[in-house]
Design a protein around this motif. Structure first.
Motif, mmCIF file in Angstrom:
data_model
loop_
_atom_site.group_PDB
_atom_site.id
_atom_site.type_symbol
_atom_site.label_atom_id
_atom_site.label_comp_id
_atom_site.label_asym_id
_atom_site.label_seq_id
_atom_site.Cartn_x
_atom_site.Cartn_y
_atom_site.Cartn_z
ATOM 1 N N LEU A 51 -51.259 24.021 71.424
ATOM 2 C CA LEU A 51 -52.404 24.792 70.945
ATOM 3 C C LEU A 51 -52.918 25.725 72.044
ATOM 4 O O LEU A 51 -53.204 26.904 71.793
ATOM 5 C CB LEU A 51 -53.518 23.858 70.478
ATOM 6 C CG LEU A 51 -54.789 24.517 69.956
ATOM 7 C CD1 LEU A 51 -54.501 25.331 68.703
ATOM 8 C CD2 LEU A 51 -55.850 23.480 69.689
ATOM 9 N N PHE A 52 -53.007 25.219 73.268
ATOM 10 C CA PHE A 52 -53.447 26.064 74.386
ATOM 11 C C PHE A 52 -52.466 27.200 74.647
ATOM 12 O O PHE A 52 -52.873 28.326 74.946
ATOM 13 C CB PHE A 52 -53.648 25.238 75.658
ATOM 14 C CG PHE A 52 -54.908 24.419 75.649
ATOM 15 C CD1 PHE A 52 -56.116 24.952 75.222
ATOM 16 C CD2 PHE A 52 -54.899 23.107 76.079
ATOM 17 C CE1 PHE A 52 -57.276 24.202 75.222
ATOM 18 C CE2 PHE A 52 -56.050 22.340 76.079
ATOM 19 C CZ PHE A 52 -57.249 22.891 75.648
ATOM 20 N N LYS A 53 -51.186 26.920 74.518
ATOM 21 C CA LYS A 53 -50.184 27.980 74.704
ATOM 22 C C LYS A 53 -50.369 29.085 73.664
ATOM 23 O O LYS A 53 -50.333 30.273 73.986
ATOM 24 C CB LYS A 53 -48.766 27.407 74.583
ATOM 25 C CG LYS A 53 -48.266 26.713 75.812
ATOM 26 C CD LYS A 53 -46.835 26.291 75.596
ATOM 27 C CE LYS A 53 -46.256 25.566 76.774
ATOM 28 N NZ LYS A 53 -44.874 25.116 76.535
ATOM 29 N N LYS A 54 -50.586 28.684 72.405
ATOM 30 C CA LYS A 54 -50.787 29.664 71.339
ATOM 31 C C LYS A 54 -52.039 30.502 71.595
ATOM 32 O O LYS A 54 -52.034 31.722 71.403
ATOM 33 C CB LYS A 54 -50.906 28.960 69.988
ATOM 34 C CG LYS A 54 -49.607 28.401 69.467
ATOM 35 C CD LYS A 54 -49.833 27.712 68.128
ATOM 36 C CE LYS A 54 -48.556 27.053 67.644
ATOM 37 N NZ LYS A 54 -48.769 26.324 66.380
ATOM 38 N N LYS A 55 -53.120 29.854 72.024
ATOM 39 C CA LYS A 55 -54.376 30.580 72.279
ATOM 40 C C LYS A 55 -54.215 31.535 73.465
ATOM 41 O O LYS A 55 -54.741 32.638 73.443
ATOM 42 C CB LYS A 55 -55.519 29.601 72.550
ATOM 43 C CG LYS A 55 -55.938 28.819 71.341
ATOM 44 C CD LYS A 55 -56.483 29.756 70.281
ATOM 45 C CE LYS A 55 -56.908 29.001 69.054
ATOM 46 N NZ LYS A 55 -57.392 29.904 68.008
#
Length: 60
Positions: A51-55
Motif C-alpha cells: 500500500l505504501f509503495k502504491k501511494k
C-alpha cells in the motif's frame, strides 16, 4: 511509649502508598518501553508495504 495519633497513621500510610504507586508506575513504564521497542522492530506486514509503495508511486 507514645501512641501515634490517627493523623500520623494517615500520613505514614499516604507516604507508603505514594512510594508504592511510584514504583508501580515505573515498572509499568519499563514494560511499555519493552513492548514498544518490540513492536517498532517488527517489519511491516506485506499488505501495508504494498500500500505504501502504491501511494508513493501515486505521489511521484
Amino acid at each position: 511509649m507514645k501512641e501515634p495519633r490517627p493523623d500520623e497513621w494517615r500520613a505514614a500510610f499516604a507516604r507508603e502508598f505514594q512510594e508504592q504507586s511510584a514504583a508501580r508506575f515505573e515498572k509499568i513504564g519499563k514494560q511499555l518501553q519493552f513492548k514498544l521497542a518490540r513492536i517498532t522492530a517488527e517489519p511491516l506486514p506485506a499488505e501495508l508495504h504494498e500500500l505504501f509503495k502504491k501511494k508513493e508511486k501515486a505521489l511521484d
